[in-house]
Enzyme design. Sequence first.
Site, mmCIF file in Angstrom:
data_model
loop_
_atom_site.group_PDB
_atom_site.id
_atom_site.type_symbol
_atom_site.label_atom_id
_atom_site.label_comp_id
_atom_site.label_asym_id
_atom_site.label_seq_id
_atom_site.Cartn_x
_atom_site.Cartn_y
_atom_site.Cartn_z
ATOM 1 N N SER A 178 19.583 145.825 46.384
ATOM 2 C CA SER A 178 18.200 145.168 45.968
ATOM 3 C C SER A 178 17.894 145.876 44.591
ATOM 4 C CB SER A 178 17.087 145.280 46.945
ATOM 5 O OG SER A 178 15.994 144.369 46.228
ATOM 6 N N ASP A 186 19.671 134.340 51.055
ATOM 7 C CA ASP A 186 18.975 135.489 50.223
ATOM 8 C C ASP A 186 17.734 135.039 49.636
ATOM 9 O OD1 ASP A 186 17.782 137.630 48.881
ATOM 10 O OD2 ASP A 186 19.580 138.828 48.814
ATOM 11 N N HIS A 235 18.634 138.768 52.952
ATOM 12 C CA HIS A 235 18.463 139.919 51.913
ATOM 13 C C HIS A 235 18.733 141.211 52.644
ATOM 14 C CE1 HIS A 235 17.267 141.686 48.150
ATOM 15 N NE2 HIS A 235 16.472 142.468 48.826
#
Length: 253
Positions: A71, A193, A213
């Site tokens: 991320s 995600d 995610h």
Amino acid sequence: MTRLVLLSGWGCDARIWQPLTDRWPDGIEVSAPDWPGYGTRPALAKPACLEALAEAMAPALPADAVWVGWSLGGLLAASLLERVPTAPRGLLLLGAGPRFCHPEGISREALADFRRAFARAPAAVLAHFRRWQLDGEPAPREAHRRLQALLGDGPAPDRATLAAGLGWLAELDATAALAAPPCPVYCLAGERDPLLAQAAVADADRILEHAGHCPMLSRPGDLAAALATLARRCAAGAGRAPADEPTRQESPI
């Protein structure tokens, strides 16, 4: 021996990687340093300064390792490629791309709203984000319980560091760095995600089915195997060829 450095994302410290601890195949050595302002690590005096971040993280980012950035951690790792003396052996981007905002994913307007909400109520917004990012997992409530067990009793991230992270999500663009990277780069994405545009998921080198995610919470074994495979390719000096097609990581679910 292939060395991996695991870098966490916005709002989560290095404990997010603990579910992978017993899942690594032989020949993989792992470290998971906290970013400044996370865990017990002191925040930077200027949390939004990338040069200061690069200097602070340099001892934990050896050139003989493959960096794994999840991320925001992936976006920062890509941005640091141009700010460290020696490039790593490879970079694996998990749930990340050259930019955070995307017309088909999280819009600039949505992120601006999120930043305003964070300025008003940082603790509540952080808690909301931690739950929301789990929407794509096959069992979101169970994933949230695991996340709470990992992070719930630890120190909260530094507020100024979190605010700087949101600024980076809005502003950083690693397109140029990733267009001609100094090392092999691979992208991994959960099929569901909620933070990525579907085009970005489809273009990933490895797609984890039945994951969102946070595959370290929902599919730790498959994630560890995928990271190890791509890290070994990086260590061997193999970059993604233009004709490479995304590979799906099948799930028994």
